[in-house]
Design an enzyme around this catalytic site. Sequence first.
Site, short mmCIF file in Angstrom:
data_model
loop_
_atom_site.label_atom_id
_atom_site.label_comp_id
_atom_site.label_asym_id
_atom_site.label_seq_id
_atom_site.Cartn_x
_atom_site.Cartn_y
_atom_site.Cartn_z
N SER A 213 -6.49 80.22 4.51
CA SER A 213 -5.44 80.77 3.65
C SER A 213 -4.10 80.79 4.40
O SER A 213 -3.69 79.75 4.92
CB SER A 213 -5.87 82.16 3.17
OG SER A 213 -5.03 82.64 2.15
N ASP A 439 -9.54 76.02 -6.14
CA ASP A 439 -9.07 77.22 -5.44
C ASP A 439 -7.82 77.76 -6.13
O ASP A 439 -6.84 77.05 -6.31
CB ASP A 439 -8.76 76.85 -3.98
CG ASP A 439 -8.36 78.03 -3.11
OD1 ASP A 439 -8.21 79.15 -3.64
OD2 ASP A 439 -8.21 77.82 -1.90
N HIS A 468 -12.30 80.64 -2.24
CA HIS A 468 -11.10 80.67 -1.40
C HIS A 468 -11.59 80.87 0.02
O HIS A 468 -12.12 81.93 0.37
CB HIS A 468 -10.18 81.82 -1.82
CG HIS A 468 -8.94 81.89 -0.98
ND1 HIS A 468 -8.11 80.82 -0.79
CD2 HIS A 468 -8.40 82.91 -0.27
CE1 HIS A 468 -7.11 81.17 -0.01
NE2 HIS A 468 -7.27 82.43 0.33
#
Length: 541
Positions: A213, A439, A468
């Site tokens: 991320s 995602d 994710h």
Amino acid sequence: MLPMRKVISLLSAAAAVAALSGAPAVASDDAAPEDTGQGKLIWSSCNDSTTPALQCAMLDVPVDYAHPHGPKIKIKVNRLPATAPRDKQQGPILLNPGGPGDSGLWMPAYISGQIPKDVASTYDWIGFDPRGTNGSEPHVVCDAHYFDAERPDYQVSQGTSKAWLAKAAGYAADCAADWSWLLPHMTTVDNARDMDSIRRALGVPKINFYGGSWGTSLGSTYGQLFPSHVRRMVLDSIVGPTISWYDHNVLQDKEHQRRFDAFAAWTAKADSVYHLGTDAAAVEKAYHQVEAALRTSPVDAAPAPGKIGPAEFEDTFYGGGYNFLRWPRMATVLSAYLTQHDTRPLNIAYSRYAAPGADDGTFPAYNAAQCTENAWPRDWEFWKKDQAKVNATAPFYTYNNMWYNAACMFWPYQGNPAGRTKITGKGLPPVLLFQATEDAATPYQGGLAMHDALPGSKLVVQTGGSFHEILFHGNTCLDDTFTAYLRDGSLPKGSGRIAKTCAPEPDPAPVYVTPTLTAKSATATGLLPPTDPEAVHGVLR
């Protein structure tokens, strides 16, 4: 109206860092002097009964790397030392789960346990808390009660925009009033420099890195600044390197709508379990029915404090876009409320996914990075018109996400017009990239854009995948590719933009999740322990 003290703090702090707005994109400073004014790592036991070998330390680093001998802050670091023979060891691998600002201290024990021991034993696994967060010192708190329930309704049609604007402006003022000396120095670049301080304190010429991320932005920024200090790098669920944070949030809105539509379709196929209708439209109607009911009659959030209104309800559901293993519980919430007048599943889901912690968690770090790294629109009229256009096609998440980011309208530190650090990949070894096509938090386009920015990289795509952070969910195609790279640097052989594709995990079985008394307390970002299958990490709103 803001208190005058806070207005003055905002203005003075903004003036103090006005130079930031004209700063050029940061280039590599691999050749910079080694004297950073940092401290040393003195390791001692973390006293972790589940992982006794885990060691902890605090590292002094400069507040401002332009003044290395000025004021210092402390970064909390831990490590799980390599156990392989010394000639087989491959050095430290620094770990970051995203956020911005999420703690990485859980990662050494967890991630090393997900790969074969003969590979895991060759690395020193290094976790850390980003500056200003968690166990690092100081731990920045701007408004400990910012996420307390019941919050104003997110939907602008409910007449709460003035309340949210005041709330967002107040938050920015609270941050500036107490933390103006640190907030301008909590960007991704600052955190990347902290990583290099950790490297230097470890006494090694190169590090390995895994980030998910926002951690992909952190890792790629580190690689741009210090390419000769990178040995291997893995980026999982990727933030595009050129997109502005404002535009990234708009992209998220559209992808979260697609994931919500997928949840509704999945639930409709299980009408015999949830009794919410046999088509997706009926399920989405049920969702809005519950939200409307909570708008007029919020329910007690017990065991969490406060009441669950429409904002808390939306917060409970958006996490399904990060992890579809939440879908059975989400469908149960709707079914129990509408068919049995039972709010217990809602109470439990809110407590697990959305109830705030003791303070505002990593929200100061989130704002300090995102609001400062780009020039955000400052005009509410622009936001109102632009977000209405997005909401017209993506109503599930748009206004929730808008208000989460609204403090950037008032943030005292203007972003860099040139954007975030330009990523070129110059001098980097081959980087391994992982990206799922579905995602919602870091949309697929980001993985493609990062591959294009890093000419020597290899991109692994999970077609139809929606987790994710896609590693470590039991998908051998993905996890074995990661392991091979860590073992000896092996990369997928495919050429072209996508080097390898992997299949998605199957949808969860539709089950009615019977309410229990084992609800877990969550944080403002909805994190759960990494061993929980419904956990969400790397939350980048």
